[in-house]
Design a protein around this motif. Structure first.
Motif, mmCIF file in Angstrom:
data_model
loop_
_atom_site.group_PDB
_atom_site.id
_atom_site.type_symbol
_atom_site.label_atom_id
_atom_site.label_comp_id
_atom_site.label_asym_id
_atom_site.label_seq_id
_atom_site.Cartn_x
_atom_site.Cartn_y
_atom_site.Cartn_z
ATOM 1 N N LEU A 20 21.265 11.119 9.290
ATOM 2 C CA LEU A 20 19.997 10.658 8.724
ATOM 3 C C LEU A 20 19.266 9.732 9.694
ATOM 4 N N PRO A 21 18.531 10.305 10.663
ATOM 5 C CA PRO A 21 17.761 9.473 11.594
ATOM 6 C C PRO A 21 16.451 9.020 10.958
ATOM 7 N N HIS A 22 16.591 8.341 9.828
ATOM 8 C CA HIS A 22 15.456 7.950 8.987
ATOM 9 C C HIS A 22 15.251 6.449 9.166
ATOM 10 N N GLY A 23 14.219 6.077 9.935
ATOM 11 C CA GLY A 23 14.051 4.697 10.367
ATOM 12 C C GLY A 23 14.172 3.649 9.294
ATOM 13 N N GLU A 24 13.505 3.859 8.152
ATOM 14 C CA GLU A 24 13.447 2.774 7.192
ATOM 15 C C GLU A 24 14.718 2.628 6.362
ATOM 16 N N THR A 25 15.660 3.588 6.499
ATOM 17 C CA THR A 25 16.903 3.482 5.744
ATOM 18 C C THR A 25 18.085 3.091 6.632
ATOM 19 N N VAL A 26 18.287 3.845 7.724
ATOM 20 C CA VAL A 26 19.482 3.640 8.543
ATOM 21 C C VAL A 26 19.459 2.301 9.271
ATOM 22 N N ASN A 27 18.273 1.679 9.398
ATOM 23 C CA ASN A 27 18.172 0.316 9.939
ATOM 24 C C ASN A 27 19.123 -0.653 9.252
ATOM 25 N N MET B 162 -5.661 -7.421 2.442
ATOM 26 C CA MET B 162 -4.531 -7.293 3.353
ATOM 27 C C MET B 162 -3.524 -6.316 2.762
ATOM 28 N N ILE B 163 -2.891 -5.525 3.619
ATOM 29 C CA ILE B 163 -1.877 -4.579 3.153
ATOM 30 C C ILE B 163 -0.581 -4.763 3.928
ATOM 31 N N SER B 164 0.494 -4.382 3.293
ATOM 32 C CA SER B 164 1.803 -4.298 3.921
ATOM 33 C C SER B 164 2.569 -3.306 3.062
ATOM 34 N N GLY B 165 3.882 -3.383 3.027
ATOM 35 C CA GLY B 165 4.612 -2.456 2.171
ATOM 36 C C GLY B 165 6.104 -2.652 2.257
ATOM 37 N N ILE B 166 6.786 -2.268 1.196
ATOM 38 C CA ILE B 166 8.249 -2.325 1.177
ATOM 39 C C ILE B 166 8.799 -1.398 2.250
ATOM 40 N N ASP B 167 8.291 -0.169 2.278
ATOM 41 C CA ASP B 167 8.759 0.804 3.254
ATOM 42 C C ASP B 167 8.472 0.349 4.679
ATOM 43 N N MET B 168 7.252 -0.110 4.936
ATOM 44 C CA MET B 168 6.892 -0.570 6.275
ATOM 45 C C MET B 168 7.821 -1.682 6.750
ATOM 46 N N SER B 169 8.219 -2.535 5.836
ATOM 47 C CA SER B 169 9.024 -3.713 6.180
ATOM 48 C C SER B 169 10.509 -3.411 6.254
ATOM 49 N N CYS B 170 10.871 -2.148 5.991
ATOM 50 C CA CYS B 170 12.271 -1.749 6.123
ATOM 51 C C CYS B 170 12.620 -1.396 7.573
ATOM 52 N N ALA C 189 0.501 5.119 3.313
ATOM 53 C CA ALA C 189 -0.425 4.386 4.172
ATOM 54 C C ALA C 189 0.140 4.267 5.582
ATOM 55 N N ALA C 190 1.437 3.960 5.674
ATOM 56 C CA ALA C 190 2.078 3.836 6.989
ATOM 57 C C ALA C 190 2.117 5.182 7.698
ATOM 58 N N ALA C 191 2.419 6.254 6.952
ATOM 59 C CA ALA C 191 2.482 7.588 7.554
ATOM 60 C C ALA C 191 1.106 8.022 8.052
ATOM 61 N N ALA C 192 0.087 7.838 7.204
ATOM 62 C CA ALA C 192 -1.273 8.239 7.579
ATOM 63 C C ALA C 192 -1.757 7.448 8.791
ATOM 64 N N ALA C 193 -1.490 6.144 8.786
ATOM 65 C CA ALA C 193 -1.908 5.297 9.905
ATOM 66 C C ALA C 193 -1.170 5.674 11.183
ATOM 67 N N SER C 194 0.095 6.047 11.049
ATOM 68 C CA SER C 194 0.888 6.435 12.221
ATOM 69 C C SER C 194 0.337 7.699 12.860
ATOM 70 N N TRP C 195 0.089 8.711 12.026
ATOM 71 C CA TRP C 195 -0.415 9.978 12.562
ATOM 72 C C TRP C 195 -1.827 9.838 13.131
ATOM 73 N N ALA C 196 -2.592 8.883 12.624
ATOM 74 C CA ALA C 196 -3.969 8.688 13.091
ATOM 75 C C ALA C 196 -4.056 7.782 14.312
ATOM 76 N N ALA C 197 -2.961 7.124 14.652
ATOM 77 C CA ALA C 197 -2.974 6.192 15.782
ATOM 78 C C ALA C 197 -3.096 6.949 17.105
ATOM 79 N N ALA D 41 0.809 -1.221 0.000
ATOM 80 C CA ALA D 41 0.000 0.000 0.000
ATOM 81 C C ALA D 41 0.840 1.267 0.000
ATOM 82 N N GLY D 42 2.147 1.139 0.201
ATOM 83 C CA GLY D 42 3.023 2.297 0.112
ATOM 84 C C GLY D 42 3.234 3.020 1.435
ATOM 85 N N TRP D 43 4.309 3.811 1.468
ATOM 86 C CA TRP D 43 4.640 4.533 2.698
ATOM 87 C C TRP D 43 3.568 5.541 3.112
#
Length: 453
Positions: free
Chosen positions: A182-189, A398-406, A87-95, A83-85
Motif C-alpha cells: 500500500l504505497p498510499h501516502g496519507e496512510t502508510v506514513n 482558509m482551508i486544510s484537511g484531515i487527509d492533507m495533514s496525514c 480538494a488536495a487531489a484537484a489542487a495536486s493535478w492542477a499544479a 476541505a477534504g481530500w
C-alpha cells in the motif's frame, strides 16, 4: 508541457475503474499470463473496484452527512475549514509540477525495482496525486522553486515505497492480501508511529493485557459481536448524535451494517482478479531475477473494510469532533474528511493486530497530531488552493484537511527546507527515523506469529 498534461488529464479522466483494469491487463501480458487470463483478471479487478467504490460511496455519503449534522449540532466554528481530500487531489493535478511528477514518479519506481531498492510496483496511477501533493506544497512554499519541489517529491516517493515494502507482510498476513503493498501516502506514513506506540504499550502493566478484537468480541457477545451488528449499533449511535429522526437513524444503522458486510466481499472479488496477475508477476520476476519478489501497489481502499478498522473509524467520528473543540491551538474545523477516517486509522489497527482498544487509543493520539499539522499547514494549503483556482467552500477563507495533514513526511520536509523551522524539522526527522529503526523488526515478528498460527 501543456500537451503532456492534457494527455495525463485525459487518461485520469477515465477514472480508476478503467485505468486499473487496463494497466493490469497490460502487465498481465508483459508477465506472460496470456491475453485471456490477463483480460479476465483486469476486468474482474475493475468490477471489484466498482464494488469497493460503491460501498465507499455509501459510507462517505451517509457517514459524511451524519458527521456534518454533528458539527452543526454542536455549533462548532473554527477559522480553517477541512476541505477534504478531493480538494488536495484537484489542487495536486492542477499544479504546474503535476505533468513532470507523473513520468518522474513512474521512472523512479521502475529504477528502484531494477536496482532492488523496492519490491513495490505501484499501478495505482490515480493515487499518484499523493506523490504530486508534497511536490506542489514545496513548490508554493519555496516561491515556485521547481528544482526543490522535484527533489522533495523524489525523497518523499522513495520513503513511501520503502514504507510500502516494510508493511507488505502485514497486508498479506493481517489483511489477507498476498502480494499486495500500500504505497498510499496519507496512510502508510503512520506505520512507524503506530508500531512505536504499540511497542511502548506492550511494556505498560495492565494496559498490555487488554485485548478487544474481532475474535474476543464474537466469543463474548455472540451475534452482537458480528460485524453487521457492530455496524448497525455504531450507525444508530452516530444518527442519534446527529439528532436524526428515528427513521433516518435506523436507516444509517442498516447502511453502516451493509458497509461492514459488503466491503470484505468486494475486496474478495478484487483479489480474485489480482491473484493471476500477482502470480504472473512473481513467476516473471523469479525467471528474470532469481530470488526476487514483487508487490503490486494498490490504493489503501482495499483494506479499510476490515471489521476492527471500521469499528475504530466509526467511533472516531464523534471523538474527532470533540477533539477539535478541546485541543488547544487547533484552528481546523473537521468536516469533509470525517467520512474518510477509515483510511486514517488503518495502521493504528493493523499494528495492534486488530486490537480495537489500542487501535482507538492510538487513533486518538494520531488525530491530535493531525489537527496540529492541519493548523500549521493552513496558510500554505490555502495558498495552493488559490493558485490553482480551487472553489473554496462557502464562507471559508482558509482551508486544510484531515487527509492533507496525514502526510507526515511532507510536513517534515516542509520544516527542513525553511531556515526558520529547520531545527524543528531535524528533530522531527530524527524522531521519525528513530521510530522506524526501533520498530523495523516488529513486522517480521508479526509475520512469524501469523505463520505459526
Amino acid at each position: 508541457m501543456d500537451s503532456l498534461l492534457d494527455v495525463v488529464n485525459y487518461i485520469l479522466g477515465l477514472g480508476p475503474t478503467v485505468i486499473l483494469p487496463l494497466t493490469l491487463t497490460i502487465l498481465g501480458l508483459i508477465f506472460g499470463t496470456g491475453f485471456a487470463k490477463a483480460f479476465k483478471s483486469g476486468i474482474t479487478v475493475g468490477i471489484g473496484m466498482v464494488g469497493v467504490n460503491l460501498v465507499i460511496g455509501v459510507l462517505t455519503d451517509n457517514l459524511g452527512s451524519a458527521a456534518q449534522a454533528m458539527v452543526e449540532r454542536f455549533g462548532l466554528s473554527l477559522n480553517v475549514i477541512d476541505a477534504g481530500w478531493p480538494a488536495a487531489a484537484a489542487a495536486s493535478w492542477a499544479a504546474p509540477i503535476a505533468a513532470i511528477i507523473i513520468p518522474v514518479g513512474i521512472a523512479v519506481n521502475l529504477i528502484m525495482i531494477a536496482t532492488k531498492l523496492t519490491k513495490t510496483l505501484d499501478v495505482d496511477i490515480w493515487n499518484y496525486w499523493h506523490l504530486i501533493f508534497p511536490g506542489a506544497m514545496v513548490y508554493y512554499a519555496t516561491n515556485n522553486n521547481m528544482i526543490l519541489a522535484i527533489i522533495a517529491t523524489l525523497i518523499n516517493t522513495v520513503v513511501i515505497f520503502k514504507l510500502a515494502d516494510w508493511t507488505a507482510p502485514v497486508v498479506e498476513n493481517y489483511f489477507g492480501l498476498p502480494g499486495i503493498s500500500l504505497p498510499h501516502g496519507e496512510t502508510v506514513n503512520f506505520a512507524p508511529i503506530m508500531y512505536t506506540l504499540n511497542k511502548i504499550e506492550d511494556k505498560i502493566p495492565f494496559f498490555n493485557k487488554i485485548v478487544i478484537n474481532e475474535k474476543t468480541i464474537n466469543e463474548k457477545m455472540g451475534i452482537f459481536g458480528e460485524p453487521l451488528t457492530i455496524g448497525l449499533v455504531l450507525g444508530i449511535l452516530l444518527g442519534a448524535l446527529g439528532r436524526y429522526s428515528l427513521a433516518k437513524t435506523l436507516t444509517l444503522g442498516v447502511q453502516m451494517a451493509a458497509v461492514m458486510v459488503l466491503m470484505p466481499k468486494m475486496v474478495g472479488l478484487l483479489m480474485e482478479g489480482l491473484m493471476p496477475i500477482s502470480e504472473g508477476a512473481r513467476n516473471f520476476i523469479s525467471k528474470k531475477f532469481p530470488g526476487r519478489e514483487v508487490y503490486i501497489g494498490l490504493d489503501a481502499a482495499v483494506v479499510i473494510g476490515n471489521p476492527s478498522n471500521m469499528a475504530v473509524a466509526l467511533l472516531m467520528v464523534p471523538i474527532t469532533i470533540i477533539l477539535s473543540v478541546i485541543l488547544p491551538y487547533n484552528k481546523m474545523l473537521p468536516f469533509a474528511d470525517l467520512a474518510v477516517l477509515p483510511f486514517t486509522v488503518i495502521w493504528a489497527v493493523a499494528a495492534t493486530k486488530g486490537n480495537v482498544f489500542r487501535g482507538l487509543i492510538n487513533s486518538i493520539i494520531t488525530m491530535c497530531g493531525v489537527f496540529y499539522i492541519a493548523t500549521d499547514l493552513g496558510a500554505l494549503t490555502t495558498t495552493l488552493g488559490h493558485a490553482v483556482n480551487f472553489a473554496f467552500p462557502k464562507g471559508a477563507t482558509m482551508i486544510s484537511g484531515i487527509d492533507m495533514s496525514c502526510h507526515v513526511t511532507l510536513w517534515i520536509l516542509l520544516k527542513l527546507i525553511s531556515s526558520k523551522t529547520f531545527i524543528i524539522g531535524l528533530i522531527a526527522l530524527i524522531i521519525y527515523a528513530g521510530m522506524w529503526i526501533w520498530t523495523r523488526n516488529d513486522i517480521k515478528k508479526q509475520y512469524k506469529q501469523y505463520s505459526e498460527n
